[in-house]
Design a protein around this motif. Structure first.
Motif, short mmCIF file in Angstrom:
data_model
loop_
_atom_site.label_atom_id
_atom_site.label_comp_id
_atom_site.label_asym_id
_atom_site.label_seq_id
_atom_site.Cartn_x
_atom_site.Cartn_y
_atom_site.Cartn_z
N THR A 1 0.85 -1.24 -0.05
CA THR A 1 -0.03 -0.19 0.05
C THR A 1 1.05 1.23 0.14
OG1 THR A 1 -1.62 -1.18 1.09
CG2 THR A 1 -2.03 1.19 1.19
N GLN A 2 1.96 1.21 0.72
CA GLN A 2 2.72 2.46 0.89
C GLN A 2 3.45 2.53 -0.58
OE1 GLN A 2 5.13 0.86 4.34
NE2 GLN A 2 3.94 2.46 5.80
N ILE A 3 3.97 1.50 -1.17
CA ILE A 3 4.49 1.55 -2.44
C ILE A 3 3.62 2.11 -3.29
CG2 ILE A 3 5.65 0.13 -4.29
CD1 ILE A 3 6.57 -2.00 -2.26
N ALA A 4 2.46 1.58 -3.43
CA ALA A 4 1.72 2.55 -4.56
C ALA A 4 1.26 3.90 -4.20
CB ALA A 4 0.06 1.57 -4.18
N GLU A 5 1.29 4.35 -2.94
CA GLU A 5 0.95 5.59 -2.56
C GLU A 5 2.40 6.42 -3.11
OE1 GLU A 5 0.47 5.69 1.65
OE2 GLU A 5 -1.55 5.04 1.34
N ARG A 6 3.56 5.91 -2.82
CA ARG A 6 4.76 6.66 -3.17
C ARG A 6 5.06 6.68 -4.65
NH1 ARG A 6 10.20 5.43 -0.18
NH2 ARG A 6 9.30 6.62 1.56
N THR A 7 4.73 5.61 -5.34
CA THR A 7 4.82 5.48 -6.63
C THR A 7 3.96 6.11 -7.74
OG1 THR A 7 3.94 3.11 -7.02
CG2 THR A 7 6.54 3.68 -6.44
N GLY A 8 2.73 6.09 -7.21
CA GLY A 8 1.58 6.41 -7.93
C GLY A 8 0.76 5.10 -8.57
N MET A 9 1.25 4.26 -8.34
CA MET A 9 0.91 2.95 -9.13
C MET A 9 -0.31 2.37 -8.55
SD MET A 9 4.22 0.60 -9.80
CE MET A 9 5.53 1.16 -10.11
N PRO A 10 -1.18 1.89 -9.21
CA PRO A 10 -2.43 1.02 -8.64
C PRO A 10 -1.92 0.22 -7.61
CG PRO A 10 -3.02 1.44 -10.88
CD PRO A 10 -1.49 1.78 -10.70
#
Length: 186
Positions: free
Chosen positions: A149-158
């Motif tokens: 979830t944090q990776i999705a937030e940081r990268t903007g990926m779904p």
């Protein structure tokens, strides 16, 4: 005997496996092959390596040579193009491994055991072969200690994309690392 007949005779002897004809082919076409490789690669040592690879491949594959437009020179030029492409691909792989080593480089503290260094090199090499998006997701997860979830937030990926990248990357790593001897990877 004119020049065209002489070249045809040398090419036929080369295709038949005559070593003297191979020497004549090498003497005649080496400057062209080397020049093409040097121009494409921009590195003298790599150009020398590619030149040797071209003539070795030509000798090994001489049974596949068929006279045609351009003759032996055109055939050798084609082999040169393929060998240059291989050299450029290898250069790219080396750069990716070096980049991965810098990004996932050694951490401060006690020096690792030699076995750990080997394991790290093998894993880094496999990581470098992954697509950049998968590399980034794994890096953030394992070295950044981030959740998906944090990776999705940081990268903007779904979130689903992050999960898919993680799953595919781990599957590829698991499959590729299985081929190494058990003592190389623990």
């Amino acid at each position: 005997m004119d020049e065209v007949e002489r070249e045809e005779r040398v090419a036929a002897g080369f295709a038949a496996g005559d070593e003297a004809c191979m020497e004549a082919v090498h003497r005649r076409w080496r400057p062209l092959v080397h020049s093409l490789a040097r121009r494409a690669l921009g590195d003298e040592r790599e150009a020398e390596d590619v030149t040797q690879q071209v003539f070795l491949a030509a000798w090994r594959g001489r049974g596949g040579y068929r006279p045609g437009p351009g003759g032996l020179g055109a055939w050798l030029t084609g082999i040169t193009r393929h060998k240059v492409a291989d050299a450029l691909d290898a250069r790219t792989r080396r750069a990716r491994v070096a980049d991965a080593a810098r990004r996932f480089g050694p951490r401060p503290g006690p020096q690792p055991e030699p076995e750990q260094v080997v394991e790290r090199v093998v894993v880094l090499g496999e990581l470098a072969r992954l697509p950049s998006a998968q590399q980034r997701v794994l890096s953030l997860a394992f070295y950044g200690d981030l959740t998906q979830t944090q990776i999705a937030e940081r990268t903007g990926m779904p979130l689903g994309t992050v999960k898919s990248h993680m799953r595919r990357a781990l599957h590829v790593l698991r499959r590729s690392l299985r081929t190494f001897p058990p003592q190389a990877i623990r």
